[in-house]
Scaffold this motif. Sequence first.
Motif, mmCIF file in Angstrom:
data_model
loop_
_atom_site.group_PDB
_atom_site.id
_atom_site.type_symbol
_atom_site.label_atom_id
_atom_site.label_comp_id
_atom_site.label_asym_id
_atom_site.label_seq_id
_atom_site.Cartn_x
_atom_site.Cartn_y
_atom_site.Cartn_z
ATOM 1 N N SER A 1 0.822 -1.205 0.000
ATOM 2 C CA SER A 1 0.000 0.000 0.000
ATOM 3 C C SER A 1 0.864 1.266 0.000
ATOM 4 O O SER A 1 0.591 2.218 -0.748
ATOM 5 C CB SER A 1 -0.929 -0.017 1.213
ATOM 6 N N ALA A 2 1.896 1.284 0.825
ATOM 7 C CA ALA A 2 2.782 2.452 0.891
ATOM 8 C C ALA A 2 3.491 2.675 -0.440
ATOM 9 O O ALA A 2 3.595 3.819 -0.923
ATOM 10 C CB ALA A 2 3.801 2.268 2.020
ATOM 11 N N ILE A 3 3.949 1.600 -1.055
ATOM 12 C CA ILE A 3 4.649 1.691 -2.337
ATOM 13 C C ILE A 3 3.718 2.222 -3.425
ATOM 14 O O ILE A 3 4.093 3.111 -4.201
ATOM 15 C CB ILE A 3 5.242 0.319 -2.716
ATOM 16 N N MET A 4 2.515 1.694 -3.479
ATOM 17 C CA MET A 4 1.560 2.146 -4.507
ATOM 18 C C MET A 4 1.220 3.628 -4.317
ATOM 19 O O MET A 4 1.098 4.367 -5.295
ATOM 20 C CB MET A 4 0.303 1.283 -4.487
ATOM 21 N N HIS A 5 1.078 4.061 -3.073
ATOM 22 C CA HIS A 5 0.812 5.473 -2.817
ATOM 23 C C HIS A 5 1.971 6.328 -3.313
ATOM 24 O O HIS A 5 1.770 7.333 -4.002
ATOM 25 C CB HIS A 5 0.558 5.719 -1.327
ATOM 26 N N ALA A 6 3.191 5.936 -2.979
ATOM 27 C CA ALA A 6 4.356 6.720 -3.395
ATOM 28 C C ALA A 6 4.448 6.802 -4.916
ATOM 29 O O ALA A 6 4.682 7.876 -5.481
ATOM 30 C CB ALA A 6 5.630 6.119 -2.811
ATOM 31 N N LEU A 7 4.273 5.658 -5.581
ATOM 32 C CA LEU A 7 4.411 5.642 -7.037
ATOM 33 C C LEU A 7 3.278 6.372 -7.755
ATOM 34 O O LEU A 7 3.392 6.666 -8.945
ATOM 35 C CB LEU A 7 4.529 4.207 -7.543
ATOM 36 N N SER A 8 2.211 6.694 -7.043
ATOM 37 C CA SER A 8 1.133 7.471 -7.651
ATOM 38 C C SER A 8 1.454 8.966 -7.673
ATOM 39 O O SER A 8 0.764 9.738 -8.333
ATOM 40 C CB SER A 8 -0.190 7.235 -6.909
ATOM 41 N N HIS A 9 2.492 9.376 -6.957
ATOM 42 C CA HIS A 9 2.884 10.782 -6.918
ATOM 43 C C HIS A 9 3.729 11.088 -8.160
ATOM 44 O O HIS A 9 4.626 10.323 -8.505
ATOM 45 C CB HIS A 9 3.678 11.081 -5.643
ATOM 46 N N PRO A 10 3.467 12.219 -8.827
ATOM 47 C CA PRO A 10 4.171 12.506 -10.081
ATOM 48 C C PRO A 10 5.685 12.676 -9.954
ATOM 49 O O PRO A 10 6.396 12.530 -10.944
ATOM 50 C CB PRO A 10 3.519 13.806 -10.581
ATOM 51 N N ILE B 1 7.640 10.786 -7.864
ATOM 52 C CA ILE B 1 8.285 9.550 -7.405
ATOM 53 C C ILE B 1 8.295 8.532 -8.538
ATOM 54 O O ILE B 1 7.251 8.186 -9.088
ATOM 55 C CB ILE B 1 7.566 8.978 -6.155
ATOM 56 N N PHE B 2 9.481 8.050 -8.860
ATOM 57 C CA PHE B 2 9.649 7.079 -9.934
ATOM 58 C C PHE B 2 10.212 5.742 -9.439
ATOM 59 O O PHE B 2 10.172 4.758 -10.168
ATOM 60 C CB PHE B 2 10.582 7.648 -11.018
#
Length: 182
Positions: free
Chosen positions: A119-128, A130-131
Amino acid sequence: MNAPYRPPEEFTTERFLVRRIRPCDAAAIFVGWATDPDVTKYLTWRPHVDLAETKEATAQFHSDWDGTSSFPAVVCPLNARGELIGSIHARVSGSKVSYGWLVRKDHWGQGVASEVARSAIMHALSHPQIFRTEAACDIDNVASARVMQNAGMTRDALLRRYLSHPNLSNEPRDGFLYSRVR
């Protein structure tokens, strides 16, 4: 331009509440895992011997949220929001977020870390901005490697003499680096 990435101070998964660590969490952390040599085996710090150590660390972790790079959080079951069963720590650096986690021993093998990390990873990767998300583990820490795989990460590298685990060795140990990118 977008604001820099910050994890939410509180979020839920299917089974867990993840929230910013608070100074009042110190006693539960001390009893739950800070003194447990099995839980701290692969961590970068030795088990605490005094509650004052945990209080100091917890106060620092709480104030870390006032900055822009370190975001320690605790994990609680949704049906027992006052019971701390683990933690996850996000560290932001540019377009990358690095993670570390732990789970109280009586909750090992129940998918806690996998669910929270995913969940934390998916949230981070949804931010423009964070790659890349990443985490590292000791080559002997099979459970943590499995968490990374379950969270959708893939193994990138074997890092020689990379990790310091004072509970295992006075010298740096080899580790695996896992990542999930977009």
